[in-house]
Scaffold this motif. Structure first.
Motif, short mmCIF file in Angstrom:
data_model
loop_
_atom_site.label_atom_id
_atom_site.label_comp_id
_atom_site.label_asym_id
_atom_site.label_seq_id
_atom_site.Cartn_x
_atom_site.Cartn_y
_atom_site.Cartn_z
N GLY A 184 -23.87 106.60 35.66
CA GLY A 184 -22.67 106.86 36.43
C GLY A 184 -21.75 107.89 35.80
O GLY A 184 -20.56 107.94 36.11
N ILE A 185 -22.31 108.73 34.92
CA ILE A 185 -21.51 109.73 34.21
C ILE A 185 -21.86 111.12 34.74
O ILE A 185 -23.02 111.53 34.73
CB ILE A 185 -21.78 109.68 32.70
N GLU A 186 -20.85 111.83 35.20
CA GLU A 186 -21.02 113.23 35.59
C GLU A 186 -20.34 114.12 34.57
O GLU A 186 -19.20 113.86 34.15
CB GLU A 186 -20.43 113.47 36.99
N VAL A 187 -21.04 115.18 34.14
CA VAL A 187 -20.58 116.05 33.07
C VAL A 187 -20.17 117.40 33.64
O VAL A 187 -20.96 118.06 34.32
CB VAL A 187 -21.69 116.25 32.01
N ASP A 188 -18.95 117.80 33.37
CA ASP A 188 -18.45 119.12 33.77
C ASP A 188 -18.74 120.10 32.63
O ASP A 188 -17.93 120.28 31.73
CB ASP A 188 -16.95 119.04 34.06
N GLU A 189 -19.90 120.73 32.67
CA GLU A 189 -20.30 121.61 31.58
C GLU A 189 -19.39 122.83 31.47
O GLU A 189 -19.11 123.31 30.36
CB GLU A 189 -21.75 122.06 31.76
N THR A 190 -18.93 123.33 32.59
CA THR A 190 -18.02 124.48 32.56
C THR A 190 -16.73 124.13 31.85
O THR A 190 -16.22 124.89 31.02
CB THR A 190 -17.73 124.97 33.99
N GLY A 191 -16.19 122.98 32.18
CA GLY A 191 -14.95 122.54 31.54
C GLY A 191 -15.13 122.35 30.04
O GLY A 191 -14.25 122.72 29.25
N ILE A 192 -16.26 121.79 29.64
CA ILE A 192 -16.51 121.60 28.22
C ILE A 192 -16.62 122.95 27.51
O ILE A 192 -16.08 123.14 26.42
CB ILE A 192 -17.79 120.77 28.01
#
Length: 384
Positions: free
Chosen positions: A341-349
């Protein structure tokens, strides 16, 4: 579907308060959160959390494999490093991959991980644990009132250097949580700060004032005989295991009768927790997962028969991670998003600045040279 590669990222968790224990406090309340993304040729990406510095040595064991074979791949990773050992950073890398594999397995089934693991109920009961050692008395009380507002009736505080301060804080938490229970569950974590006789003496003083549910890591994690001595002397349960990285490390504690609450650290992965839980269950012992960012072990905890409560440390999530959970009613309500249930915002990181100082010389989590040797309480000026 086959595993084809991985990407390693790092974000931060902003706690909004100092966090830590008797071994060190992060005053700015910003901690690093390593994120592993496991790539496949089918378009799905698995998410694993936790330090994974030895990933390059472990990854060949799973490259090109079907991610659904999680248990077999876990053993393959252990076999990959058997000669040099699987502790520390190596075990963390195995765990991050293992977590990502379970995430993929559930995503391939298009269901949340708690369903894949066989749980019937999405709610996981927990206890509050504010990593509160560095807070002054007012901030400490305010923090635990916020837990009480969310229905918690159990809490663990950090202590170990000043028994008078520990008792006072346990009494404060007891009074705060009494709005939800006539007899709140109270736990004290001293993070291996005492020696055997200090533990026996301090617990006698605590138990004269407090109905203590458990004492956590009273002595060094490997001291099976010491744990057993403390268990025999105290009414409270002895909890330990969060830093152990293999079933072979648990067996001396269990065989000696030195552990009453068997713990497993979230950074050691899903398969590790499941196996520890079953060993504990076979010995008639409850199991409790130690917390980590985004509570990944909550999915596994929901499915085992002997889970006594999951540690919960905060209401928020690391930056640029969207987590399908709610902290309500004294526990975790897991969502329906597939996988963890985890979505990762790679751009934000990628755009965010990386936190500095977590691994700096001198702390945090640097064991004090006075641990187990202190004759008098630590001065209050140091125990903020």
């Amino acid at each position: 579907m086959k595993i084809t590669g991985y990407r390693s990222l790092s974000t931060v968790h902003q706690w909004g308060r100092p966090v830590g224990d008797v071994n060190g406090v992060v005053q700015d309340g910003v901690t690093e959160v390593p994120v592993l993304l496991l790539e496949t040729d089918g378009g799905l990406t698995g998410v694993g959390l936790g330090p994974h510095d030895d990933i390059a040595r472990v990854f060949p064991a799973v490259e090109g494999q079907d991610p659904r074979a999680v248990s077999a791949l876990y053993d393959a990773m252990l076999a990959q490093v058997f000669k040099s050992g699987h502790a520390g950073a190596t075990y963390g890398s195995i765990a991050a991959i293992d977590m990502a594999l379970w995430d993929l397995k559930a995503k391939m089934a298009n269901e949340p991980l708690w369903r894949t693991l066989g749980a019937a109920d999405r709610f996981v009961p927990g206890y509050a644990s504010g990593l509160c050692y560095g807070l002054d008395d007012d901030a400490f009380a305010s923090l635990y009132r916020s837990w009480a507002d969310r229905g918690f009736s159990a809490a663990k505080i950090k202590g170990g250097a000043d028994i008078g301060r520990d008792i006072a804080r346990l009494e404060t938490v007891r009074d705060i949580l009494s709005v939800n229970s006539a007899r709140p569950a109270l736990m004290l974590d001293v993070n291996e700060m005492w020696n055997r006789k200090q533990a026996v003496r301090h617990l006698a003083e605590i138990e004269a004032r407090i109905d203590l549910t458990w004492i956590e890591e009273p002595v060094r994690r490997w001291d099976a005989d010491g744990h057993a001595q403390i268990t025999r002397a105290a009414r409270a349960s002895v909890a330990s295991g969060e830093n152990l990285t293999g079933l072979e490390q648990y067996m001396p504690l269990i065989a000696a009768g030195g552990v009453d609450i068997v713990q497993a650290g979230s950074v050691w992965g899903i398969t590790h927790f499941n196996r520890v839980a079953m060993v504990a269950h076979a010995h008639g012992l409850p199991v409790s997962p130690v917390a980590y960012n985004a509570n990944p072990l909550a999915h596994a905890a929901a499915a085992v028969p002997n889970m006594i409560g999951v540690e919960i440390q905060d209401f928020g999530w690391p930056d640029h991670l969207d987590v399908d959970q709610q902290i309500v009613d004294g526990g975790i309500l897991l969502g329906d998003r597939p996988g963890l249930g985890i979505e990762v915002d790679e751009t934000g990181i990628a755009q965010a600045a990386k936190a500095a100082g977590w691994g700096a010389q001198g702390g945090p989590h640097r064991r004090s040279r006075e641990a187990g040797l202190r004759l008098v309480p630590e001065p209050q000026a140091k125990a903020k």
